[in-house]
Design an enzyme around this catalytic site. Structure first.
Site, PDB file in Angstrom:
ATOM      1  N   ASP A 244       0.822  -1.207   0.000  1.00 29.17           N
ATOM      2  CA  ASP A 244       0.000   0.000   0.000  1.00 29.17           C
ATOM      3  C   ASP A 244       0.858   1.260   0.000  1.00 29.17           C
ATOM      4  O   ASP A 244       1.804   1.386   0.793  1.00 29.17           O
ATOM      5  CB  ASP A 244      -0.910  -0.024   1.235  1.00 29.17           C
ATOM      6  CG  ASP A 244      -1.821   1.177   1.300  1.00 29.17           C
ATOM      7  OD1 ASP A 244      -2.659   1.332   0.398  1.00 29.17           O
ATOM      8  OD2 ASP A 244      -1.688   1.978   2.252  1.00 29.17           O
ATOM      9  N   GLU A 281       1.674  -0.047  -4.816  1.00 34.50           N
ATOM     10  CA  GLU A 281       0.837   1.098  -5.142  1.00 34.50           C
ATOM     11  C   GLU A 281       1.714   2.326  -5.008  1.00 34.50           C
ATOM     12  O   GLU A 281       2.250   2.598  -3.930  1.00 34.50           O
ATOM     13  CB  GLU A 281      -0.359   1.208  -4.199  1.00 34.50           C
ATOM     14  CG  GLU A 281      -1.224   2.425  -4.522  1.00 34.50           C
ATOM     15  CD  GLU A 281      -2.148   2.845  -3.389  1.00 34.50           C
ATOM     16  OE1 GLU A 281      -3.069   3.632  -3.654  1.00 34.50           O
ATOM     17  OE2 GLU A 281      -1.935   2.408  -2.242  1.00 34.50           O
ATOM     18  N   ASP A 307      -2.562   6.037 -13.944  1.00 35.90           N
ATOM     19  CA  ASP A 307      -2.700   6.853 -15.152  1.00 35.90           C
ATOM     20  C   ASP A 307      -3.627   6.190 -16.161  1.00 35.90           C
ATOM     21  O   ASP A 307      -4.435   6.867 -16.811  1.00 35.90           O
ATOM     22  CB  ASP A 307      -1.327   7.100 -15.789  1.00 35.90           C
ATOM     23  CG  ASP A 307      -0.533   8.179 -15.065  1.00 35.90           C
ATOM     24  OD1 ASP A 307      -0.946   8.584 -13.957  1.00 35.90           O
ATOM     25  OD2 ASP A 307       0.495   8.616 -15.607  1.00 35.90           O
ATOM     26  N   GLY A 382     -14.592   3.356  -3.742  1.00 36.28           N
ATOM     27  CA  GLY A 382     -14.927   3.655  -2.356  1.00 36.28           C
ATOM     28  C   GLY A 382     -14.626   5.070  -1.932  1.00 36.28           C
ATOM     29  O   GLY A 382     -15.232   5.565  -0.964  1.00 36.28           O
TER      30      GLY A 382
END
Length: 581
Positions: A244, A281, A307, A382
């Protein structure tokens, strides 16, 4: 068994195990470490007290039966009898499926999710990417505020349930990837500062002080993170990890933490004789992250490519707020650039950031599978005010076009759970904080954030309301009904084409050729002998493909193969995949 804990600043540390308290001794070989022997078995409850403070869970706890604030429990990983013989499944050629355990089924457990694995195997995906599983307060949440980086959230089923899930996935030929969060830990149940300098105020992140990767004491902190990552891959037989927000891992040391982690994972893969991989990420658009270490990079095996998502989303919806602004100016040109060069921002001006952003990706050195492409993710759905999926924003035909682009583009495709049947359920932001002040802070902060973008307070779902999570659970009756069944068939066909035609998994990013007409709203690209045509306009489009004969492999709406003139006539809001002879 031996218990140990790192507490370099402590003057006294005690172990409490099954109600018996013992003084711990300093480890003469490892500065800052404390050790003690105690009788224990699988399930024994224990914790540590620093300088006569309260008994706290083990920072390296393998299980938290009573949640983040309770005592830790011993886990004997040798007790589980693995069933599946598993040689691993590599990243090249993969199709990923992002899954949130708490909303994939209404039961919200790993065992209930495992009962749906036949659906994923039948869909044709290769890997299930689980959102974070570490313990967090309450029962339901996204998982990005977890603690105890070795443990599995108990309401999901705990360690044994994860092993059962992985076993059942491997029996069906599915790899399993886990999303892990190294850039911060949850504010609730986070006792690491009591034990040592796990955090530093030298740097700051959107979540507060940064994890200590480069200040004094950082050797042990880095080892803490690396060893937890290896434990998931080794003890639970996972196939990969999604990292993450690595852009929030602030590290000024000569050997970056990501390089250290990728080195350790590659070494474990060699020891286990099966492929393992890391997917980062990152919003940096820095190709060095995914460049092999031997070539001067950090050695992470792939990264999410926002992108591609932003260009596709802008083309489909016309949205231009926030980070979509640069892509919305000419979305078809942006799509063409990402399809052929990986990044859109490769040193170009970013109006969202107010500066230049990114650097060029060397297509001769970077295999296309090192970028992950998607039309939806947990973040992009979300973090919308009402958690509306793409299917709620565009027509079924345009949603099918998004699927076509995602599953035929040069990148490793990833789906977000439910998109394969255009799920009618939203996926909203929800929490279950047990601290009333923290719960209110999250609730009011969420509403302030979207009020700044023109949303009324009453239109922003309350994250703490159990109904918010309930609305976000998939409805498993939908795939059998129209129009969802048609969308599901389309996804299955596209994934099958990807497996059948090697051109669609060709790692050569430079081999993709794109043509488009932004005014007419069509785009076509070539990958080897495969042609993909997308018409986002409402009117039929006539698209020249050249003189070579071609046959239709799949079409959302019925189309005829190009005639002698090489022109393909595509209905509005439709897509076609062809093979040229």
């Amino acid at each position: 068994m031996q218990f140990e804990v790192w507490a370099p600043g402590a003057g006294r540390v005690t172990l409490e195990c099954d109600g018996v308290t013992r003084a711990m001794e300093r480890d003469g070989q490892r500065p800052g470490w404390w050790c003690a022997e105690a009788e224990a078995r699988d399930g024994s409850r224990y914790g540590f007290a620093v300088d006569d403070g309260p008994v706290l869970p083990d920072p390296r706890s393998r299980r938290q039966p009573d949640g983040p604030d309770g005592l830790s429990a011993v886990v004997d990983h040798g007790r589980y009898a693995w069933r599946a013989e598993w040689a691993g499944r590599p990243l090249p050629g993969a199709v990923l499926y992002e899954l949130h355990v708490g909303t994939f089924t209404r039961e919200g457990t790993l065992d209930a999710a495992a009962d749906r694995l036949d659906h994923l195997a039948g869909l044709g995906v290769t890997h299930v990417e689980l959102m974070p599983l570490c313990p967090f307060p309450g029962r339901h949440g996204w998982g990005y505020e977890g603690v105890s980086l070795w443990a599995v959230h108990e309401p999901y089923g705990g360690p044994e349930a994860l092993k059962r899930f992985v076993d059942r996935a491997h029996e069906r030929g599915l790899g399993v990837v886990l999303d892990v969060v190294h850039n911060h830990l949850g504010p609730s149940g986070n006792y690491l500062p009591v034990f040592g300098p796990y955090f530093t105020d030298t740097h700051h992140t959107p979540w507060g002080v940064a994890v200590n990767l480069d200040a004094p004491g950082s050797d042990e902190v880095r080892a803490y993170l690396v060893e937890s990552a290896l434990a998931w891959l080794r003890d639970y037989r996972l196939d990969g990890l999604r990292l993450d927000a690595v852009h929030a891992l602030v590290d000024t040391r000569a050997c970056h933490f990501l390089e250290e982690l990728s080195t350790a994972v590659d070494s474990l893969a060699a020891d286990l004789d099966r492929p393992l991989f890391l997917i980062a990420e990152s919003d940096l658009n820095d190709p060095r992250i995914i460049t092999p270490r031997a070539e001067g990079g950090l050695g992470v095996h792939a990264q999410w490519n926002d992108d591609f998502h932003h260009a596709l989303h802008a083309a489909l919806t016309g949205e231009s707020q926030g980070y979509y602004a640069d892509f919305a100016r000419d979305p078809f040109a942006a799509l063409a650039k990402t399809l052929t060069r990986g990044y859109f921002h490769d040193g170009t001006w970013s109006s969202f950031r107010g500066r230049g952003h990114g650097r060029p990706l060397d297509r001769s050195r970077t295999a296309a599978h090192r970028l992950t492409g998607y039309s939806q993710t947990h973040d992009q759905v979300g973090n919308r005010a009402q958690g509306d999926r793409l299917a709620a924003l565009v027509s079924p035909g345009l949603a099918a076009c998004a699927a076509t682009l995602t599953l035929t583009a040069p990148f490793t495709p990833m789906l977000f759970m439910g998109e394969e049947w255009a799920a009618g359920t939203p996926w909203q932001f929800f929490t279950d904080h047990t601290d009333p002040e923290l719960a209110e802070a999250v609730r009011s902060g969420r509403r302030r954030e979207f009020a700044a973008h023109g949303w009324k307070e009453e239109d922003v779902p309350d994250p703490q309301d159990p109904a918010t999570r309930e609305r976000s659970c998939l409805d498993w009756s939908e795939p059998e009904r129209r129009p969802h069944a048609r969308v599901l068939d389309w996804y299955r066909r596209l994934i099958a084409l990807r497996a059948e035609h090697p051109d669609l998994t060709d790692p050569d990013l430079a081999d993709t050729r794109v043509a488009y007409d932004g005014e007419a709203r069509w785009l076509a690209f070539r990958r080897g002998d495969v042609r993909v045509v997308i018409n986002l306009g409402t009117e039929p489009a006539q698209i020249p493909l050249g003189g070579r004969p071609a046959r239709v492999l799949a079409a959302w709406e019925p189309v005829e193969a190009p005639g002698p003139d090489g022109v393909l006539r595509v209905p509005g809001e439709s897509s076609v995949v062809l093979a040229q002879e």
